[in-house]
Design a protein around this motif. Structure first.
Motif, PDB file in Angstrom:
ATOM      1  N   ILE A  62       0.846  -1.203   0.000  1.00 43.02           N
ATOM      2  CA  ILE A  62       0.000   0.000   0.000  1.00 43.02           C
ATOM      3  C   ILE A  62       0.880   1.252   0.000  1.00 43.02           C
ATOM      4  O   ILE A  62       0.677   2.176  -0.790  1.00 43.02           O
ATOM      5  CB  ILE A  62      -0.957  -0.011   1.205  1.00 43.02           C
ATOM      6  CG1 ILE A  62      -1.957  -1.163   1.068  1.00 43.02           C
ATOM      7  CG2 ILE A  62      -1.685   1.321   1.328  1.00 43.02           C
ATOM      8  CD1 ILE A  62      -2.800  -1.406   2.293  1.00 43.02           C
ATOM      9  N   GLY A  63       1.868   1.289   0.868  1.00 39.57           N
ATOM     10  CA  GLY A  63       2.763   2.442   0.930  1.00 39.57           C
ATOM     11  C   GLY A  63       3.610   2.594  -0.309  1.00 39.57           C
ATOM     12  O   GLY A  63       3.853   3.715  -0.771  1.00 39.57           O
ATOM     13  N   LEU A  64       4.059   1.475  -0.877  1.00 40.57           N
ATOM     14  CA  LEU A  64       4.876   1.547  -2.094  1.00 40.57           C
ATOM     15  C   LEU A  64       4.065   2.094  -3.265  1.00 40.57           C
ATOM     16  O   LEU A  64       4.555   2.941  -4.016  1.00 40.57           O
ATOM     17  CB  LEU A  64       5.444   0.174  -2.437  1.00 40.57           C
ATOM     18  CG  LEU A  64       6.369   0.124  -3.653  1.00 40.57           C
ATOM     19  CD1 LEU A  64       7.618   0.958  -3.396  1.00 40.57           C
ATOM     20  CD2 LEU A  64       6.735  -1.310  -3.987  1.00 40.57           C
ATOM     21  N   VAL A  65       2.829   1.656  -3.392  1.00 38.09           N
ATOM     22  CA  VAL A  65       1.969   2.164  -4.474  1.00 38.09           C
ATOM     23  C   VAL A  65       1.726   3.659  -4.295  1.00 38.09           C
ATOM     24  O   VAL A  65       1.811   4.432  -5.251  1.00 38.09           O
ATOM     25  CB  VAL A  65       0.647   1.376  -4.540  1.00 38.09           C
ATOM     26  CG1 VAL A  65      -0.369   2.067  -5.428  1.00 38.09           C
ATOM     27  CG2 VAL A  65       0.903  -0.045  -5.021  1.00 38.09           C
ATOM     28  N   LEU A  66       1.450   4.088  -3.074  1.00 33.08           N
ATOM     29  CA  LEU A  66       1.243   5.518  -2.826  1.00 33.08           C
ATOM     30  C   LEU A  66       2.516   6.327  -3.084  1.00 33.08           C
ATOM     31  O   LEU A  66       2.461   7.438  -3.612  1.00 33.08           O
ATOM     32  CB  LEU A  66       0.757   5.741  -1.394  1.00 33.08           C
ATOM     33  CG  LEU A  66      -0.654   5.251  -1.097  1.00 33.08           C
ATOM     34  CD1 LEU A  66      -0.959   5.379   0.391  1.00 33.08           C
ATOM     35  CD2 LEU A  66      -1.675   5.999  -1.930  1.00 33.08           C
ATOM     36  N   PHE A  67       3.654   5.767  -2.727  1.00 30.80           N
ATOM     37  CA  PHE A  67       4.933   6.436  -2.944  1.00 30.80           C
ATOM     38  C   PHE A  67       5.190   6.638  -4.438  1.00 30.80           C
ATOM     39  O   PHE A  67       5.572   7.730  -4.874  1.00 30.80           O
ATOM     40  CB  PHE A  67       6.046   5.601  -2.304  1.00 30.80           C
ATOM     41  CG  PHE A  67       7.408   6.212  -2.412  1.00 30.80           C
ATOM     42  CD1 PHE A  67       7.749   7.316  -1.659  1.00 30.80           C
ATOM     43  CD2 PHE A  67       8.356   5.671  -3.257  1.00 30.80           C
ATOM     44  CE1 PHE A  67       9.013   7.876  -1.744  1.00 30.80           C
ATOM     45  CE2 PHE A  67       9.622   6.217  -3.354  1.00 30.80           C
ATOM     46  CZ  PHE A  67       9.948   7.325  -2.590  1.00 30.80           C
ATOM     47  N   ILE A  68       4.980   5.605  -5.224  1.00 33.04           N
ATOM     48  CA  ILE A  68       5.174   5.706  -6.673  1.00 33.04           C
ATOM     49  C   ILE A  68       4.126   6.626  -7.292  1.00 33.04           C
ATOM     50  O   ILE A  68       4.410   7.364  -8.236  1.00 33.04           O
ATOM     51  CB  ILE A  68       5.177   4.307  -7.314  1.00 33.04           C
ATOM     52  CG1 ILE A  68       6.419   3.542  -6.848  1.00 33.04           C
ATOM     53  CG2 ILE A  68       5.133   4.379  -8.837  1.00 33.04           C
ATOM     54  CD1 ILE A  68       6.452   2.091  -7.221  1.00 33.04           C
ATOM     55  N   TRP A  69       2.935   6.622  -6.734  1.00 32.82           N
ATOM     56  CA  TRP A  69       1.860   7.496  -7.230  1.00 32.82           C
ATOM     57  C   TRP A  69       2.233   8.971  -7.086  1.00 32.82           C
ATOM     58  O   TRP A  69       1.852   9.793  -7.922  1.00 32.82           O
ATOM     59  CB  TRP A  69       0.557   7.190  -6.497  1.00 32.82           C
ATOM     60  CG  TRP A  69      -0.579   8.045  -6.948  1.00 32.82           C
ATOM     61  CD1 TRP A  69      -1.281   7.953  -8.101  1.00 32.82           C
ATOM     62  CD2 TRP A  69      -1.122   9.154  -6.233  1.00 32.82           C
ATOM     63  NE1 TRP A  69      -2.238   8.929  -8.152  1.00 32.82           N
ATOM     64  CE2 TRP A  69      -2.159   9.685  -7.011  1.00 32.82           C
ATOM     65  CE3 TRP A  69      -0.834   9.744  -5.009  1.00 32.82           C
ATOM     66  CZ2 TRP A  69      -2.912  10.770  -6.615  1.00 32.82           C
ATOM     67  CZ3 TRP A  69      -1.586  10.834  -4.605  1.00 32.82           C
ATOM     68  CH2 TRP A  69      -2.601  11.325  -5.415  1.00 32.82           C
ATOM     69  N   VAL A  70       2.998   9.317  -6.051  1.00 30.80           N
ATOM     70  CA  VAL A  70       3.446  10.704  -5.874  1.00 30.80           C
ATOM     71  C   VAL A  70       4.266  11.148  -7.085  1.00 30.80           C
ATOM     72  O   VAL A  70       4.058  12.231  -7.638  1.00 30.80           O
ATOM     73  CB  VAL A  70       4.268  10.859  -4.571  1.00 30.80           C
ATOM     74  CG1 VAL A  70       5.006  12.186  -4.533  1.00 30.80           C
ATOM     75  CG2 VAL A  70       3.383  10.702  -3.362  1.00 30.80           C
ATOM     76  N   PHE A  71       5.173  10.294  -7.538  1.00 29.66           N
ATOM     77  CA  PHE A  71       6.012  10.646  -8.679  1.00 29.66           C
ATOM     78  C   PHE A  71       5.201  10.677  -9.976  1.00 29.66           C
ATOM     79  O   PHE A  71       5.425  11.532 -10.833  1.00 29.66           O
ATOM     80  CB  PHE A  71       7.195   9.684  -8.792  1.00 29.66           C
ATOM     81  CG  PHE A  71       8.167   9.869  -7.682  1.00 29.66           C
ATOM     82  CD1 PHE A  71       9.125  10.857  -7.744  1.00 29.66           C
ATOM     83  CD2 PHE A  71       8.111   9.071  -6.551  1.00 29.66           C
ATOM     84  CE1 PHE A  71      10.019  11.053  -6.718  1.00 29.66           C
ATOM     85  CE2 PHE A  71       9.001   9.255  -5.517  1.00 29.66           C
ATOM     86  CZ  PHE A  71       9.949  10.242  -5.590  1.00 29.66           C
ATOM     87  N   TYR A  72       4.274   9.759 -10.105  1.00 29.75           N
ATOM     88  CA  TYR A  72       3.394   9.766 -11.276  1.00 29.75           C
ATOM     89  C   TYR A  72       2.565  11.050 -11.300  1.00 29.75           C
ATOM     90  O   TYR A  72       2.425  11.682 -12.350  1.00 29.75           O
ATOM     91  CB  TYR A  72       2.474   8.535 -11.261  1.00 29.75           C
ATOM     92  CG  TYR A  72       1.404   8.589 -12.311  1.00 29.75           C
ATOM     93  CD1 TYR A  72       1.710   8.372 -13.642  1.00 29.75           C
ATOM     94  CD2 TYR A  72       0.090   8.881 -11.971  1.00 29.75           C
ATOM     95  CE1 TYR A  72       0.732   8.433 -14.615  1.00 29.75           C
ATOM     96  CE2 TYR A  72      -0.893   8.950 -12.934  1.00 29.75           C
ATOM     97  CZ  TYR A  72      -0.573   8.719 -14.253  1.00 29.75           C
ATOM     98  OH  TYR A  72      -1.544   8.795 -15.209  1.00 29.75           O
ATOM     99  N   SER A  73       2.063  11.457 -10.149  1.00 34.75           N
ATOM    100  CA  SER A  73       1.274  12.691 -10.067  1.00 34.75           C
ATOM    101  C   SER A  73       2.105  13.908 -10.425  1.00 34.75           C
ATOM    102  O   SER A  73       1.626  14.818 -11.100  1.00 34.75           O
ATOM    103  CB  SER A  73       0.699  12.863  -8.663  1.00 34.75           C
ATOM    104  OG  SER A  73      -0.152  11.821  -8.342  1.00 34.75           O
ATOM    105  N   LEU A  74       3.349  13.922  -9.952  1.00 31.24           N
ATOM    106  CA  LEU A  74       4.221  15.044 -10.291  1.00 31.24           C
ATOM    107  C   LEU A  74       4.425  15.145 -11.797  1.00 31.24           C
ATOM    108  O   LEU A  74       4.336  16.227 -12.373  1.00 31.24           O
ATOM    109  CB  LEU A  74       5.577  14.895  -9.598  1.00 31.24           C
ATOM    110  CG  LEU A  74       5.635  15.254  -8.139  1.00 31.24           C
ATOM    111  CD1 LEU A  74       6.985  14.879  -7.555  1.00 31.24           C
ATOM    112  CD2 LEU A  74       5.368  16.726  -7.941  1.00 31.24           C
TER     113      LEU A  74
END
Length: 132
Positions: A62-74
């Motif tokens: 869950i945390g890894l997906v959210l972490f990668i999502w931050v970079f995708y959002s950027l």
């Protein structure tokens, strides 16, 4: 060897991980219980030297997906101009590659990450619409 021990920890706690800040204790526990033959070869453990493994062991999938999502959002929020996409894409790619061999929050590249975030926030897609 660190990846091998971290993988065992991830296997034991895949969904939510072991908790933020507890990866070091979990690492030593897994090393003692599952890989005692590696203990003489690993000394002076400071971190996993891989941001993805650190996030995965600490917070799970869950945390890894959210972490990668931050970079995708950027990257997604970068302005549509070719220059902005190119600069933002190169900087994000460098950061993402660095995280395979280092710990981003504990390094000097954190400044680069903050630069990318500020660049993204300074030139959002709304500027193109003329709402400046």
């Amino acid at each position: 060897m660190m990846c091998q021990v971290a993988s065992e920890t991830i296997w034991q706690h895949p969904l939510i991980g072991v908790g933020i800040g507890d990866e070091r204790d979990s690492y030593h526990h897994t090393l003692d219980c599952s890989f005692p033959e590696l203990k003489p070869y690993i000394t002076g453990f400071s971190d996993l030297h891989n941001t993805y493994l650190k996030v995965f062991t600490s917070t799970g999938i869950i945390g890894l997906v959210l972490f990668i999502w931050v970079f995708y959002s950027l990257f997604k929020e970068l302005d549509d101009s070719i220059e902005t996409k190119a600069i933002g894409g190169v900087l994000l790619t460098l950061i993402l590659q660095y995280m395979f061999i280092g710990n981003l929050p504990a390094s000097y590249l954190t400044i680069l990450f903050l630069f990318v975030m500020s660049f993204t926030l300074k030139y959002p897609n709304q500027l193109k619409a003329g709402t400046t």
